[in-house]
Structure formats: C-alpha cells, structure tokens
Design a protein around this motif. Sequence first.
Motif, PDB file in Angstrom:
ATOM      1  N   GLN A 105       6.852 -54.807 -24.142  1.00 61.42           N
ATOM      2  CA  GLN A 105       8.127 -55.211 -24.727  1.00 61.42           C
ATOM      3  C   GLN A 105       8.675 -54.050 -25.550  1.00 61.42           C
ATOM      4  O   GLN A 105       7.980 -53.536 -26.432  1.00 61.42           O
ATOM      5  CB  GLN A 105       7.959 -56.457 -25.601  1.00 61.42           C
ATOM      6  CG  GLN A 105       7.572 -57.710 -24.812  1.00 61.42           C
ATOM      7  CD  GLN A 105       7.419 -58.929 -25.697  1.00 61.42           C
ATOM      8  OE1 GLN A 105       6.771 -58.866 -26.740  1.00 61.42           O
ATOM      9  NE2 GLN A 105       8.033 -60.033 -25.297  1.00 61.42           N
ATOM     10  N   TYR A 106       9.891 -53.658 -25.246  1.00 55.66           N
ATOM     11  CA  TYR A 106      10.504 -52.519 -25.911  1.00 55.66           C
ATOM     12  C   TYR A 106      11.898 -52.896 -26.398  1.00 55.66           C
ATOM     13  O   TYR A 106      12.602 -53.684 -25.751  1.00 55.66           O
ATOM     14  CB  TYR A 106      10.587 -51.325 -24.958  1.00 55.66           C
ATOM     15  CG  TYR A 106       9.244 -50.873 -24.431  1.00 55.66           C
ATOM     16  CD1 TYR A 106       8.429 -50.021 -25.164  1.00 55.66           C
ATOM     17  CD2 TYR A 106       8.784 -51.334 -23.196  1.00 55.66           C
ATOM     18  CE1 TYR A 106       7.196 -49.612 -24.679  1.00 55.66           C
ATOM     19  CE2 TYR A 106       7.551 -50.927 -22.700  1.00 55.66           C
ATOM     20  CZ  TYR A 106       6.757 -50.065 -23.458  1.00 55.66           C
ATOM     21  OH  TYR A 106       5.534 -49.671 -22.975  1.00 55.66           O
ATOM     22  N   ASP A 107      12.286 -52.318 -27.500  1.00 55.89           N
ATOM     23  CA  ASP A 107      13.590 -52.582 -28.086  1.00 55.89           C
ATOM     24  C   ASP A 107      14.688 -51.931 -27.239  1.00 55.89           C
ATOM     25  O   ASP A 107      14.729 -50.704 -27.107  1.00 55.89           O
ATOM     26  CB  ASP A 107      13.629 -52.035 -29.517  1.00 55.89           C
ATOM     27  CG  ASP A 107      14.932 -52.354 -30.222  1.00 55.89           C
ATOM     28  OD1 ASP A 107      15.535 -53.396 -29.894  1.00 55.89           O
ATOM     29  OD2 ASP A 107      15.350 -51.556 -31.087  1.00 55.89           O
ATOM     30  N   ARG A 108      15.518 -52.776 -26.626  1.00 61.46           N
ATOM     31  CA  ARG A 108      16.664 -52.334 -25.824  1.00 61.46           C
ATOM     32  C   ARG A 108      16.266 -51.426 -24.657  1.00 61.46           C
ATOM     33  O   ARG A 108      17.065 -50.609 -24.192  1.00 61.46           O
ATOM     34  CB  ARG A 108      17.707 -51.635 -26.713  1.00 61.46           C
ATOM     35  CG  ARG A 108      18.342 -52.559 -27.751  1.00 61.46           C
ATOM     36  CD  ARG A 108      19.490 -51.864 -28.482  1.00 61.46           C
ATOM     37  NE  ARG A 108      19.016 -50.709 -29.232  1.00 61.46           N
ATOM     38  CZ  ARG A 108      18.519 -50.785 -30.467  1.00 61.46           C
ATOM     39  NH1 ARG A 108      18.412 -51.953 -31.077  1.00 61.46           N
ATOM     40  NH2 ARG A 108      18.121 -49.695 -31.110  1.00 61.46           N
ATOM     41  N   HIS A 109      15.056 -51.565 -24.173  1.00 53.52           N
ATOM     42  CA  HIS A 109      14.589 -50.805 -23.008  1.00 53.52           C
ATOM     43  C   HIS A 109      13.697 -51.699 -22.135  1.00 53.52           C
ATOM     44  O   HIS A 109      13.149 -52.714 -22.610  1.00 53.52           O
ATOM     45  CB  HIS A 109      13.791 -49.564 -23.425  1.00 53.52           C
ATOM     46  CG  HIS A 109      14.620 -48.479 -24.024  1.00 53.52           C
ATOM     47  ND1 HIS A 109      15.091 -48.532 -25.318  1.00 53.52           N
ATOM     48  CD2 HIS A 109      15.063 -47.294 -23.499  1.00 53.52           C
ATOM     49  CE1 HIS A 109      15.785 -47.438 -25.577  1.00 53.52           C
ATOM     50  NE2 HIS A 109      15.787 -46.682 -24.498  1.00 53.52           N
ATOM     51  N   TRP A 110      13.535 -51.321 -20.903  1.00 52.22           N
ATOM     52  CA  TRP A 110      12.551 -51.953 -20.037  1.00 52.22           C
ATOM     53  C   TRP A 110      11.739 -50.857 -19.355  1.00 52.22           C
ATOM     54  O   TRP A 110      12.146 -49.704 -19.283  1.00 52.22           O
ATOM     55  CB  TRP A 110      13.198 -52.890 -19.019  1.00 52.22           C
ATOM     56  CG  TRP A 110      14.217 -52.283 -18.107  1.00 52.22           C
ATOM     57  CD1 TRP A 110      15.541 -52.066 -18.363  1.00 52.22           C
ATOM     58  CD2 TRP A 110      14.001 -51.817 -16.769  1.00 52.22           C
ATOM     59  NE1 TRP A 110      16.167 -51.486 -17.283  1.00 52.22           N
ATOM     60  CE2 TRP A 110      15.249 -51.324 -16.284  1.00 52.22           C
ATOM     61  CE3 TRP A 110      12.892 -51.761 -15.934  1.00 52.22           C
ATOM     62  CZ2 TRP A 110      15.401 -50.798 -15.009  1.00 52.22           C
ATOM     63  CZ3 TRP A 110      13.038 -51.231 -14.658  1.00 52.22           C
ATOM     64  CH2 TRP A 110      14.277 -50.766 -14.201  1.00 52.22           C
ATOM     65  N   ALA A 111      10.556 -51.222 -18.911  1.00 53.27           N
ATOM     66  CA  ALA A 111       9.598 -50.238 -18.398  1.00 53.27           C
ATOM     67  C   ALA A 111       9.733 -50.076 -16.892  1.00 53.27           C
ATOM     68  O   ALA A 111       9.941 -51.044 -16.157  1.00 53.27           O
ATOM     69  CB  ALA A 111       8.175 -50.664 -18.742  1.00 53.27           C
TER      70      ALA A 111
END
Length: 238
Positions: A105-111
Amino acid sequence: MERLLTVLIASLSVAILFGLLGATLVWWLTKDSGGGSDSSIAYGYFGILAGLGLAAIGFFLTWYLTQRFLLPTYLRYIQIADGIALLALVVVWLMQASQEPVRLQYDRHWAALEVEARAAKSLLGGEPVSSVISMDYSGGQSSGNFPKPESARDEGSFVILPWATAPFQVKTWNVRVFLRGEPVLFTLGLPKYPTQSTEWSNWIPPIQYQDHVVPANVQQGLTLRYRFRLIPSNEEYY
C-alpha cells in the motif's frame, strides 16, 4: 503462587507444542491427497480441530502430572524449562510472522513489477516467443497482468519478451515462466516491501521448481530480469 505460575506456564507451553504437532501431522498426512478446494478446506478444519484437541490433552496431562509429582526440589528445573520453551515459542512466532504475506500500500501510487524473459532462439524452434513462453506472478496476489507480445524484440541469438503485473500482496517475489507449459521458477531479489522504484536487475537464471527438473539447455538459454516501479495513481500503466 510460584509453584502455580510455573505449572501454568509449563502446561501452556506443552499445550501449544501439542497443538502445533497435531496440525502439522494432519497437514503431512493430507498434503498429497488432492481432492480439490473443498477437500483442502475440510483438511484445514480437521487440522485445527486436531491441534485444539491435542493442545487440551497436553495442557491437562502436564497440569495433572506436575501438580501430582513435582517436588519442591525440582521446581527450579521446571522454571528453566519454562524459560527455554517460552524463548522457543517467541522464535517460532517471529519465523512465522516473517512468512506472512505483506500487503503493498502506497500513498497515491500503485506497484508494478516489470519483467523481461530472454530466451535463446534455439529454445523457440522458430515459433513466436509469445506462443512458447508465458509468465505469472506466483509469490502472492496481483490485480492484473500486462503481457506485451507486440514489444518482443530480437537481440542476436536471443528473443526478449516483456511482461508486467500489479502485485498488491507479497509472500515471496517469485515469477514462473512457462516454456511450452512447463513451469520454470525465478526468485527475484526484492525486499518484501519495496519503498521505491528500482533499476533493471541483472539477468538471472531459473531455479528448481517443485519436482520439475530444469534441463541444461533451459538453464543456459532462459534468463530473466526485472524491476519494481511505483506508478502514480492517476497514471495508467499501458
């Protein structure tokens, strides 16, 4: 009070040990039985019940024997054993926790995990690489795959096939490459929870996967490289 606490800790430690042994025994006896997902669920519940049953037996048996036969002169030895048991349980718990999947889980990003498979042309037999090779992410769960057969390219005696996925849960960073349906496993050297994008890795060889022996020509002729990227949430991958 000291005696009661010592006996209680000993009983709980034996109960946990018996519970783990019961669940492990059921898993070992049923791991090759097959039968589909319903059978797997049933075996899972049976393992839990067996573990709880043996845990209860271990607790009450240890409580009864220590309360009945434990002499004051042996109390210190039981306390030492309790300490060793508690330390062992902490170690087991830490090892188990390290094997639990991690949610990305990332702030305003996806992996995004980008992969390139490099295959020797001798492995392809003149066929298009996309019809011979496919890939999947086997180390956890992902929300989508992005094959790019139109971006396949020649590099001398090799053909390179790009592919990507969007992982959101990681247990291990493993990618399977299927060569004419035969799985070949690659282990990626990424941290369990990457915090930033990475550069392309070096080309890595496959490793042994279950009972599938990696032939020598595949070991030498099939390699893979990868990189991890954090994509802004407002951007599409392709």
